[in-house]
Scaffold this active site. Structure first.
Site, PDB file in Angstrom:
ATOM      1  N   CYS A  73     -16.481 -31.125   0.392  1.00 52.17           N
ATOM      2  CA  CYS A  73     -17.061 -32.405   0.013  1.00 52.17           C
ATOM      3  C   CYS A  73     -16.159 -32.942  -1.350  1.00 52.17           C
ATOM      4  CB  CYS A  73     -18.531 -32.407  -0.447  1.00 52.17           C
ATOM      5  SG  CYS A  73     -19.199 -34.237  -1.028  1.00 52.17           S
TER       6      CYS A  73
ATOM      7  N   ARG B 159     -22.447 -35.567   6.011  1.00 50.29           N
ATOM      8  CA  ARG B 159     -23.142 -34.219   5.347  1.00 50.29           C
ATOM      9  C   ARG B 159     -24.455 -34.390   5.835  1.00 50.29           C
ATOM     10  NH1 ARG B 159     -21.001 -30.339   2.759  1.00 50.29           N
ATOM     11  NH2 ARG B 159     -23.197 -29.805   2.018  1.00 50.29           N
TER      12      ARG B 159
ATOM     13  N   ARG C 249     -19.685 -46.769   3.257  1.00 47.93           N
ATOM     14  CA  ARG C 249     -20.653 -45.763   3.598  1.00 47.93           C
ATOM     15  C   ARG C 249     -22.070 -45.927   2.904  1.00 47.93           C
ATOM     16  NH1 ARG C 249     -19.445 -40.737   1.309  1.00 47.93           N
ATOM     17  NH2 ARG C 249     -21.499 -40.053   2.243  1.00 47.93           N
TER      18      ARG C 249
ATOM     19  N   ASP D 222     -27.259 -22.826   1.829  1.00 48.15           N
ATOM     20  CA  ASP D 222     -28.190 -21.510   1.983  1.00 48.15           C
ATOM     21  C   ASP D 222     -29.472 -21.930   1.591  1.00 48.15           C
ATOM     22  OD1 ASP D 222     -27.385 -22.482  -0.514  1.00 48.15           O
ATOM     23  OD2 ASP D 222     -27.779 -20.398  -1.135  1.00 48.15           O
ATOM     24  N   LEU D 223     -29.943 -22.753   0.797  1.00 49.85           N
ATOM     25  CA  LEU D 223     -31.624 -23.059   0.747  1.00 49.85           C
ATOM     26  C   LEU D 223     -32.269 -23.690   1.818  1.00 49.85           C
ATOM     27  CD1 LEU D 223     -31.483 -24.584  -2.987  1.00 49.85           C
ATOM     28  CD2 LEU D 223     -31.940 -22.335  -2.351  1.00 49.85           C
TER      29      LEU D 223
ATOM     30  N   LYS E 281     -30.085 -45.830   1.368  1.00 50.06           N
ATOM     31  CA  LYS E 281     -29.228 -45.071   2.318  1.00 50.06           C
ATOM     32  C   LYS E 281     -29.718 -43.522   2.434  1.00 50.06           C
ATOM     33  CE  LYS E 281     -25.308 -42.805   0.682  1.00 50.06           C
ATOM     34  NZ  LYS E 281     -25.093 -41.293   1.266  1.00 50.06           N
ATOM     35  N   ASN E 282     -29.997 -43.232   1.176  1.00 53.08           N
ATOM     36  CA  ASN E 282     -30.660 -41.595   0.944  1.00 53.08           C
ATOM     37  C   ASN E 282     -32.100 -41.428   1.576  1.00 53.08           C
ATOM     38  OD1 ASN E 282     -28.034 -40.826  -0.135  1.00 53.08           O
ATOM     39  ND2 ASN E 282     -28.725 -41.283  -2.022  1.00 53.08           N
TER      40      ASN E 282
ATOM     41  N   ARG F 238     -21.735 -28.137  -1.866  1.00 53.28           N
ATOM     42  CA  ARG F 238     -23.191 -28.485  -1.621  1.00 53.28           C
ATOM     43  C   ARG F 238     -23.673 -27.731  -0.491  1.00 53.28           C
ATOM     44  NH1 ARG F 238     -24.086 -35.196  -1.385  1.00 53.28           N
ATOM     45  NH2 ARG F 238     -21.849 -35.654  -1.084  1.00 53.28           N
ATOM     46  N   PRO F 239     -23.721 -26.527  -0.821  1.00 47.62           N
ATOM     47  CA  PRO F 239     -24.212 -25.255   0.257  1.00 47.62           C
ATOM     48  C   PRO F 239     -25.583 -25.359   0.682  1.00 47.62           C
ATOM     49  CG  PRO F 239     -24.510 -24.562  -2.112  1.00 47.62           C
ATOM     50  CD  PRO F 239     -23.651 -25.951  -2.346  1.00 47.62           C
TER      51      PRO F 239
ATOM     52  N   VAL G  69     -24.489 -31.936 -12.274  1.00 44.59           N
ATOM     53  CA  VAL G  69     -25.284 -31.720 -10.904  1.00 44.59           C
ATOM     54  C   VAL G  69     -23.968 -31.368  -9.930  1.00 44.59           C
ATOM     55  CG1 VAL G  69     -26.106 -32.826  -8.604  1.00 44.59           C
ATOM     56  CG2 VAL G  69     -26.746 -33.661 -11.077  1.00 44.59           C
TER      57      VAL G  69
ATOM     58  N   ASP H 216     -25.467 -40.119  -9.020  1.00 40.27           N
ATOM     59  CA  ASP H 216     -24.884 -41.227  -8.226  1.00 40.27           C
ATOM     60  C   ASP H 216     -24.523 -42.656  -9.059  1.00 40.27           C
ATOM     61  OD1 ASP H 216     -24.550 -39.625  -5.787  1.00 40.27           O
ATOM     62  OD2 ASP H 216     -26.513 -40.557  -4.967  1.00 40.27           O
TER      63      ASP H 216
END
Length: 424
Positions: A119, A95, A401, A127-128, A23-24, A124-125, A331, A309
Site C-alpha cells: 500500500c 484493500r 476512489r 494478521d489481526l 466510503k469507509n 496494513r497487515p 498511524v 486520513d
C-alpha cells in the site's frame, strides 16, 4: 488515456454543500450483505470507484447489484453467491475487498482471498483478522500469496486485538455474527464506521452491543434477513471541505454532517483561528479577515483522535499559515507522500522521522504535480485553490476512489477546476 485536473486560483470559496455517504462505511456494509443471502437496499451510497470495485468483486462471487446513482440507492441480492474465492486482480485494486472474508467464512464455512499486498501509505497487515478467525475456530492457511480460512462451525470466543484495527474489528464482527454463542471483542476500533456496520447488522437480525466502545459483544444468530440501511455521512469528505473553506479564507456551509464525527478537525481549525459554527442545519466554516491563520501542531491517532486520513489536507492548510507547525504521523509509516509535491508548489516542509515541520509561506505557486494516493491527492487540490497561477494534477484516479466528483463539488463553491484527458 487518463484524466487530470487543471486548477486555477479560486479566491475565497462560498456557498453550501451536502456531504455524501462515507466510503469507509459503505464498503464493509456491502460485504456484510452476504451474511443475509437476501436483497438489501443501501441508501446514501456515494458514486466512487472504490464502491464500483467492491460491487464488481461481489458480482464475481455471484451477487446481483442494481445501483441508481442519481438517488444513491444500491440494491444487492446475495442469494446466489456461488464462489468463495476472490480474484487477485480485484483484490489488488481495493484493500477493503479483504472484508469479504468474514462474511464468506460465516455463511459458507470457507473463504479464499489473495493477500492485499503493498500500500502506498504503509503496511496494513491482516494478521489481526486471521488471529480473530482462528479464535472463532477457523483453520487458517496463509501460503502462496493467498489466505484460505475454513470451519465447519464457528464458535464464539473472547478476542483481544493487539491494536484497534478498523478492518480487523469489522471482519471479526461480521464472522462472529453467525457464530455459535457469544464473542467478546476487546481493544477494538471505535470509529463511527464500526457503529454504522453494527447498526446494519442489527437491522438484519444480528445481536451486537457496544459498538463505538473498545469492547463489543456479539451474540451469534442462526440467520440474517433482508434490510434497508442508510450510510452515514463521510467525515473525511466533510473535513476536506472544511479545510477547503479555511485554506481559501472562505465561508462555506456544510449540511448532512455529523458534528461529533468531525470534532478533531473542528478543534484544530479553531486553534488555527478559523471560525467553526455548529448549527442545527449543519456546520459553517469561515475566516475572519481580521485574524490571520496561525500554525497548529498535530498528531494523528486512532479515533477519536485526529484522523490520519485528514493529515495531508491539514498540512496543505498549514503550508500557508503564519508560523511553524509540527505534524506527527503515528498511524502509517509512509503517509507524507504529499510533501514532495507541496514543496514543488513552494511549501517549506522538512521531514524528521515521523514528523513534518511546516514553515508557513505567504504564497504557493501552481505547477505540475502528481497525486500518489487518495488523501495526498486531495491535499494537492486544496493547495492548488490557494496557489498563484495554474496547477496541473495527474493521478486523479486516486482522488476518484474516495471523493464523489470532488471537482464538481468544489466548483459549486466557486473553485475553477477542469477535468481533462491526457496521455500517460
Amino acid at each position: 488515456m487518463a484524466e487530470k485536473f487543471i486548477i486555477e486560483p479560486s479566491g475565497p470559496l462560498s456557498g453550501s454543500l451536502e456531504i455524501g455517504g462515507a466510503k469507509n462505511a459503505v464498503l464493509p456494509v456491502l460485504a456484510a450483505t452476504m451474511l443475509t443471502g437476501d436483497v438489501c437496499a443501501l441508501q446514501n451510497v456515494p458514486t466512487l470507484s472504490d464502491v464500483e470495485s467492491m460491487s464488481g468483486l461481489m458480482e464475481t462471487l455471484g451477487a446481483k447489484t442494481k445501483w441508481d446513482k442519481q438517488s444513491g440507492i444500491l440494491e444487492i441480492c446475495t442469494s446466489d453467491i456461488h464462489s468463495h474465492e476472490a480474484a487477485y486482480e480485484l483484490v489488488a485494486k481495493l484493500r477493503a475487498s479483504f472484508l469479504v472474508m468474514g462474511p464468506l467464512l460465516a455463511r459458507f464455512g470457507r473463504a479464499k482471498v489473495p493477500l492485499p499486498g503493498g500500500c502506498a501509505i504503509g503496511s496494513r497487515p491482516v494478521d489481526l483478522h486471521l488471529k480473530g478467525f482462528a479464535a472463532l475456530g477457523a483453520e487458517v492457511d496463509n501460503s502462496h500469496g493467498c489466505v484460505t480460512v475454513s470451519a465447519k462451525k464457528l464458535k464464539g470466543a473472547k478476542i483481544y486485538l493487539d491494536f484497534p484495527s478498523v478492518g480487523a474489528t469489522e471482519n471479526i464482527m461480521m464472522a462472529a455474527s453467525l457464530a455459535e454463542g457469544q464473542t467478546i471483542l476487546e481493544n477494538c476500533a471505535v470509529e463511527p464506521e464500526i457503529v454504522d456496520l453494527a447498526n446494519f447488522l442489527n437491522a438484519a437480525g444480528g445481536k451486537i452491543r457496544g459498538a463505538g466502545t473498545d469492547t463489543i459483544k456479539i451474540d451469534g444468530v442462526r440467520a440474517m434477513k433482508a434490510t434497508q440501511h442508510s450510510i452515514i455521512p463521510d467525515r473525511i469528505e466533510a473535513g476536506t471541505f472544511m479545510i477547503a473553506a479555511a485554506l481559501t479564507r472562505g465561508d462555506v456551509m456544510l449540511t448532512n454532517i455529523m458534528a461529533d464525527h468531525v470534532k478533531p478537525v473542528t478543534a484544530k481549525l479553531k486553534e488555527a483561528h478559523i471560525i467553526v459554527d455548529e448549527l442545527e442545519t449543519g456546520i459553517r466554516v469561515r475566516h475572519d479577515s481580521a485574524n490571520e491563520i496561525i500554525a497548529a501542531d498535530l498528531k494523528t491517532l486512532p479515533y477519536p483522535g485526529f484522523p490520519t486520513d485528514m493529515q495531508a489536507q491539514f498540512m496543505a492548510l498549514m503550508a500557508t499559515a503564519s508560523g511553524t507547525s509540527i505534524i506527527t504521523e503515528t498511524v502509517f509509516e509512509n503517509r507524507f507522500m504529499q510533501v514532495g509535491e507541496l514543496k514543488r508548489m513552494g511549501a517549506e516542509i522538512k521531514i524528521e522521522s515521523r514528523s513534518a515541520i511546516v514553515e508557513g509561506v505567504d504564497i504557493l505557486t501552481g505547477t505540475q504535480v502528481a497525486a500518489s494516493d487518495l488523501r495526498a491527492g486531495a491535499a494537492l487540490v486544496l493547495a492548488a485553490l490557494r496557489a498563484e497561477g495554474s496547477t496541473e494534477i495527474t493521478g486523479i484516479h486516486h482522488i476518484d476512489r474516495g471523493y464523489d466528483r470532488l471537482d464538481e463539488q468544489l466548483n459549486k463553491l466557486g473553485a475553477k477546476i477542469k477535468r481533462e484527458q491526457h496521455e500517460v
